[in-house]
Design an enzyme around this catalytic site. Structure first.
Site, PDB file in Angstrom:
ATOM      1  N   THR A  87      42.303  55.870  10.529  1.00 43.81           N
ATOM      2  CA  THR A  87      42.278  55.763   9.070  1.00 43.81           C
ATOM      3  C   THR A  87      43.172  56.873   8.535  1.00 43.81           C
ATOM      4  OG1 THR A  87      39.997  54.995   9.158  1.00 43.81           O
ATOM      5  CG2 THR A  87      40.808  55.753   7.021  1.00 43.81           C
ATOM      6  N   LYS A 162      41.256  49.089   3.690  1.00 44.87           N
ATOM      7  CA  LYS A 162      40.189  49.969   4.189  1.00 44.87           C
ATOM      8  C   LYS A 162      39.725  50.951   3.099  1.00 44.87           C
ATOM      9  CE  LYS A 162      38.037  52.823   7.191  1.00 44.87           C
ATOM     10  NZ  LYS A 162      36.928  52.527   8.053  1.00 44.87           N
ATOM     11  N   LYS A 237      36.375  61.848   3.559  1.00 41.50           N
ATOM     12  CA  LYS A 237      37.772  61.654   4.008  1.00 41.50           C
ATOM     13  C   LYS A 237      38.351  60.378   3.390  1.00 41.50           C
ATOM     14  CE  LYS A 237      40.636  60.273   7.867  1.00 41.50           C
ATOM     15  NZ  LYS A 237      40.803  59.923   9.269  1.00 41.50           N
TER      16      LYS A 237
HETATM   17  P1  NAD Z   1      37.692  62.018  16.981  1.00 44.19           P
HETATM   18  O1  NAD Z   1      38.005  63.331  16.356  1.00 44.19           O
HETATM   19  O2  NAD Z   1      36.486  61.860  17.825  1.00 44.19           O
HETATM   20  O3  NAD Z   1      38.962  61.530  17.863  1.00 44.19           O
HETATM   21  C1  NAD Z   1      40.306  61.841  17.586  1.00 44.19           C
HETATM   22  C2  NAD Z   1      40.957  62.244  18.899  1.00 44.19           C
HETATM   23  O4  NAD Z   1      42.351  62.472  18.680  1.00 44.19           O
HETATM   24  C3  NAD Z   1      40.387  63.566  19.464  1.00 44.19           C
HETATM   25  O5  NAD Z   1      39.878  63.342  20.761  1.00 44.19           O
HETATM   26  C4  NAD Z   1      41.583  64.508  19.463  1.00 44.19           C
HETATM   27  O6  NAD Z   1      41.597  65.422  20.560  1.00 44.19           O
HETATM   28  C5  NAD Z   1      42.739  63.526  19.550  1.00 44.19           C
HETATM   29  N1  NAD Z   1      44.014  64.083  19.084  1.00 44.19           N
HETATM   30  C6  NAD Z   1      44.244  64.911  18.034  1.00 44.19           C
HETATM   31  N2  NAD Z   1      45.551  65.207  17.958  1.00 44.19           N
HETATM   32  C7  NAD Z   1      46.152  64.572  19.003  1.00 44.19           C
HETATM   33  C8  NAD Z   1      47.502  64.495  19.455  1.00 44.19           C
HETATM   34  N3  NAD Z   1      48.494  65.134  18.836  1.00 44.19           N
HETATM   35  N4  NAD Z   1      47.761  63.758  20.556  1.00 44.19           N
HETATM   36  C9  NAD Z   1      46.763  63.116  21.221  1.00 44.19           C
HETATM   37  N5  NAD Z   1      45.466  63.139  20.833  1.00 44.19           N
HETATM   38  C10 NAD Z   1      45.173  63.863  19.728  1.00 44.19           C
HETATM   39  O7  NAD Z   1      37.691  60.968  15.778  1.00 44.19           O
HETATM   40  P2  NAD Z   1      37.115  59.456  15.812  1.00 44.19           P
HETATM   41  O8  NAD Z   1      35.744  59.452  15.263  1.00 44.19           O
HETATM   42  O9  NAD Z   1      37.416  58.839  17.127  1.00 44.19           O
HETATM   43  O10 NAD Z   1      38.019  58.795  14.668  1.00 44.19           O
HETATM   44  C11 NAD Z   1      39.375  58.434  14.910  1.00 44.19           C
HETATM   45  C12 NAD Z   1      39.924  57.736  13.678  1.00 44.19           C
HETATM   46  O11 NAD Z   1      39.122  56.598  13.390  1.00 44.19           O
HETATM   47  C13 NAD Z   1      39.912  58.603  12.414  1.00 44.19           C
HETATM   48  O12 NAD Z   1      41.098  58.341  11.696  1.00 44.19           O
HETATM   49  C14 NAD Z   1      38.674  58.120  11.674  1.00 44.19           C
HETATM   50  O13 NAD Z   1      38.786  58.295  10.274  1.00 44.19           O
HETATM   51  C15 NAD Z   1      38.650  56.655  12.051  1.00 44.19           C
HETATM   52  N6  NAD Z   1      37.320  56.022  11.996  1.00 44.19           N
HETATM   53  C16 NAD Z   1      36.232  56.652  12.538  1.00 44.19           C
HETATM   54  C17 NAD Z   1      34.973  56.048  12.468  1.00 44.19           C
HETATM   55  C18 NAD Z   1      33.761  56.708  13.078  1.00 44.19           C
HETATM   56  O14 NAD Z   1      32.643  56.223  12.809  1.00 44.19           O
HETATM   57  N7  NAD Z   1      33.896  57.764  13.860  1.00 44.19           N
HETATM   58  C19 NAD Z   1      34.846  54.792  11.856  1.00 44.19           C
HETATM   59  C20 NAD Z   1      35.980  54.156  11.349  1.00 44.19           C
HETATM   60  C21 NAD Z   1      37.217  54.794  11.418  1.00 44.19           C
END
Ligand code: NAD
Length: 291
Positions: A87, A162, A237
């Site tokens: 997102t 979204k 966010k």
């Molecule tokens: P998270 O923080 O658990 O995962 C993100 C991952 O990206 C981390 O493991 C981090 O180490 C990695 N990362 C950061 N910078 C990086 C880079 N330069 N190269 C490679 N990896 C890198 O977050 P999440 O909960 O998995 O969410 C991911 C996305 O999905 C976000 O944009 C969030 O808004 C969206 N989202 C999350 C949810 C939820 O319920 N968690 C629901 C819908 C959407």
């Protein structure tokens, strides 16, 4: 298909594992060194994307997405598709799509709803922006990771869908919570309030499917001491992204703006961080007019 998966966090790891379990060859990379079942880890993002037909990113925000895209796009196979499921802000999604187009690559912005549970179960909903050709290539992957993918139009439109959806969600959750707190103070029992509103014109997903009052309506995070669920800081966010987009598009969104400020205060000045976004109800319950 040869798939690269960058960002193996709470969402990315189970999504990548589902693709591997369905028989695709998946190479993953995450700066934190995380991994996923059935996924081969690469030492760098560039190594992961080399030779991949589709590169999926699941990253925290638009700045990181832009940086990762600048890094990997020059190394992607001609004709490959960059499928971003994070997102992020609409402008980052469109900038990354332009970068891909200039390099002869396809690009899709495909944010999801369904949370960590949906990612594990393979029941996410994808809201997708980008070309028909890229959508067709990604469709079998959406079928594995999700239950539904809606093609919303050109690049950026997935993110637009979204954040508009989540702006409605934030606003209706606040309205539902403040109405419950008002009903309390008027001496109206919560189960009666639910019974009436859930079948009257005040009904909404926040009331009917995710009722913020414990012990009332279907089971929801309210029944688990407001453990997320969908955390208040993630709602903040998405609301901030909606206001960033509204500013750029000169759109008047007073309710979205008010919801953003309420969740900001809840998360940053009060005890909202780490609680479900429906914990707005105990917040209103504890306050009086003028607080
Ligand atoms: P998270 O923080 O658990 O995962 C993100 C991952 O990206 C981390 O493991 C981090 O180490 C990695 N990362 C950061 N910078 C990086 C880079 N330069 N190269 C490679 N990896 C890198 O977050 P999440 O909960 O998995 O969410 C991911 C996305 O999905 C976000 O944009 C969030 O808004 C969206 N989202 C999350 C949810 C939820 O319920 N968690 C629901 C819908 C959407």
């Amino acid at each position: 298909m040869q798939i690269a998966f960058i960002g193996l966090g709470n969402m990315g790891a189970p999504m990548a594992a589902n693709l591997a379990a369905a028989g695709h060859s998946v190479t993953g990379f995450d700066v934190a060194g995380t991994t996923a079942t059935g996924v081969t880890n690469a030492a760098t993002a560039v190594e992961a994307v080399t030779g991949a037909d589709v590169v999926i990113t699941m990253l925290p925000n638009g700045d990181i997405l832009r940086a990762v895209a600048a890094d990997i796009v020059p190394h992607m196979k001609p004709g490959a598709v960059l499928l971003d499921c994070s997102t992020v802000d609409v402008s980052s999604a469109r900038a990354v799509a332009e970068l891909c187009a200039a390099a002869g690559l396809g690009a899709l912005d495909a944010p999801v709803s369904g949370g960590i549970g949906g990612a594990s179960a393979g029941t996410l909903t994808f809201m997708v922006g980008g070309s028909d050709d890229a959508f067709t290539i990604a469709q079998p992957l959406f079928d594995i990771m999700g239950q539904k993918a809606v093609h919303c139009g050109a690049s950026g439109n997935g993110q637009a869908a979204k954040i508009c959806n989540n702006m409605i969600l934030g606003v209706t959750m606040i309205a539902t919570c403040e109405a419950f707190a008002l009903a309390d103070k008027l001496g109206l029992a919560r189960d009666k309030m639910f019974d009436v509103v859930s079948t009257s014109s005040g009904y909404s997903w926040s009331m009917n499917a995710y009722c913020p009052a414990p012990g009332v309506g279907p089971t929801s995070p309210a029944d688990n001491d407001y453990k997320p669920g969908f955390a208040a800081e993630l709602m903040l966010k998405d609301l901030r992204l909606s206001q960033q987009a509204a500013e750029a598009a000169h759109a008047d969104t007073p309710m979205g703006q008010a919801a953003t400020e309420l969740y900001r205060s809840f998360v940053e000045d009060e005890d909202g961080r780490g609680r479900d976004f429906s914990a707005m109800l105990p917040r209103f319950e504890a306050r009086t007019r003028g607080d």
